[in-house]
Design an enzyme around this catalytic site. Sequence first.
Site, PDB file in Angstrom:
ATOM      1  CB  SER A  66      -0.960  -0.085   1.197  1.00 46.71           C
ATOM      2  OG  SER A  66      -1.975   1.170   1.284  1.00 46.71           O
ATOM      3  CG  HIS A  77      -4.364  -1.084  -0.412  1.00 47.37           C
ATOM      4  ND1 HIS A  77      -3.929  -0.841   0.503  1.00 47.37           N
ATOM      5  CD2 HIS A  77      -4.894  -2.107  -0.728  1.00 47.37           C
ATOM      6  CE1 HIS A  77      -4.110  -2.100   1.319  1.00 47.37           C
ATOM      7  NE2 HIS A  77      -4.736  -3.048   0.464  1.00 47.37           N
ATOM      8  CG  ASP A  91      -5.640  -5.888   2.858  1.00 44.06           C
ATOM      9  OD1 ASP A  91      -5.934  -6.790   2.842  1.00 44.06           O
ATOM     10  OD2 ASP A  91      -5.500  -5.317   1.646  1.00 44.06           O
TER      11      ASP A  91
END
Length: 355
Positions: free
Chosen positions: A167, A194, A290
């Site tokens: 991310s 992401h 995540d």
Amino acid sequence: MNRTRVLIVDDSVVIRSLLRQILAQEADLEVAGVAANGHIALRMLDQLAPDVVTLDIEMPEMNGLETLRELRRTRPRLPVIMFSTLTERGAVATLEAFSLGASDYVTKPSNSRPGGQGVEAIRAQLVPKIRALCRKERPALPPLPQKFNRDTSFPGVPITAVAIGTSTGGPNALSQVLPRLPKGFPVPVFVVQHMPPMFTRFLAERLNRECAIPVREVEEQEVVQPGTIRVAAGDHHMTVERMGLGFQLRRSQGPPENSCRPAVDVLFRSVARAYGAGVLAVVMTGMGQDGFRGAQTIREAGGTVIAQDEATSVVWGMPGYVANAGLAERVLPVTEIGNEIVRRVSLGAAMRRGA
């Protein structure tokens, strides 16, 4: 309380006012100053000593990319969050900003009038990113007992697929890892970064120019091929499913997980089902957690997990959760991850040839 000091750089009076309004409502944040263009911002840095800079990409006189390039000459570690638009031009410029050293980005919705939903959309992106970047987010999860202590220096099961999740700071990390994979790399690579739609397509195109093996944003119902890298599309989960004797990639718009779509956990669960102990998962820089649950699933299936170390992560959230839980067999600087992937996959290829 020592507040985090934010320098706002934007040519729009409306956006400057909105950001002041957003930051004024956060007890731990304060506006150090505002600047209407890059020239003014660069002159203010010494005087204001901000902890973080928000920097609009499109400005007159000196745009955000030019400003970032100059800023990085003297302040290589100062967190900088770019403000971009959800357009092709904005996506290309944002990726260029990452190559110049931007820390993260925020997308500006079309509706950013006072009181509008756009304000809350900016707040939801910006405030957590400021906190994560300025506090070097440390995972709240306490270290757990090591349950997976298998030594995989000489793995018992060949690696048949690589899955990567990242991310904040991910585009630059991917540019350091994926070009290490040589032509003829024998297994498929799946990547979740992401990012919103359009941004992921341009990310894949940039990586394709940098890598020895082909990189592309995933297509619906695409047959998995060895020696290829597929990047999850923005606003779509990416999963791998068995299809006869082979495998197929799917895109879906199922519910977000960990407030993310695409989500790393979704990919990791699917590769654990499809490839079992043959999975090598890599969790790299990013805020939040995540990938943590998905890494658990991969380890339970007998697979291997690597995490990026804290020193080279822009934010040690995602890899930190995995490392602190004892799920990572190795915690490595980003400069060593690509070579480690090649080493482990090569060991498995040698095992297959000797079988």
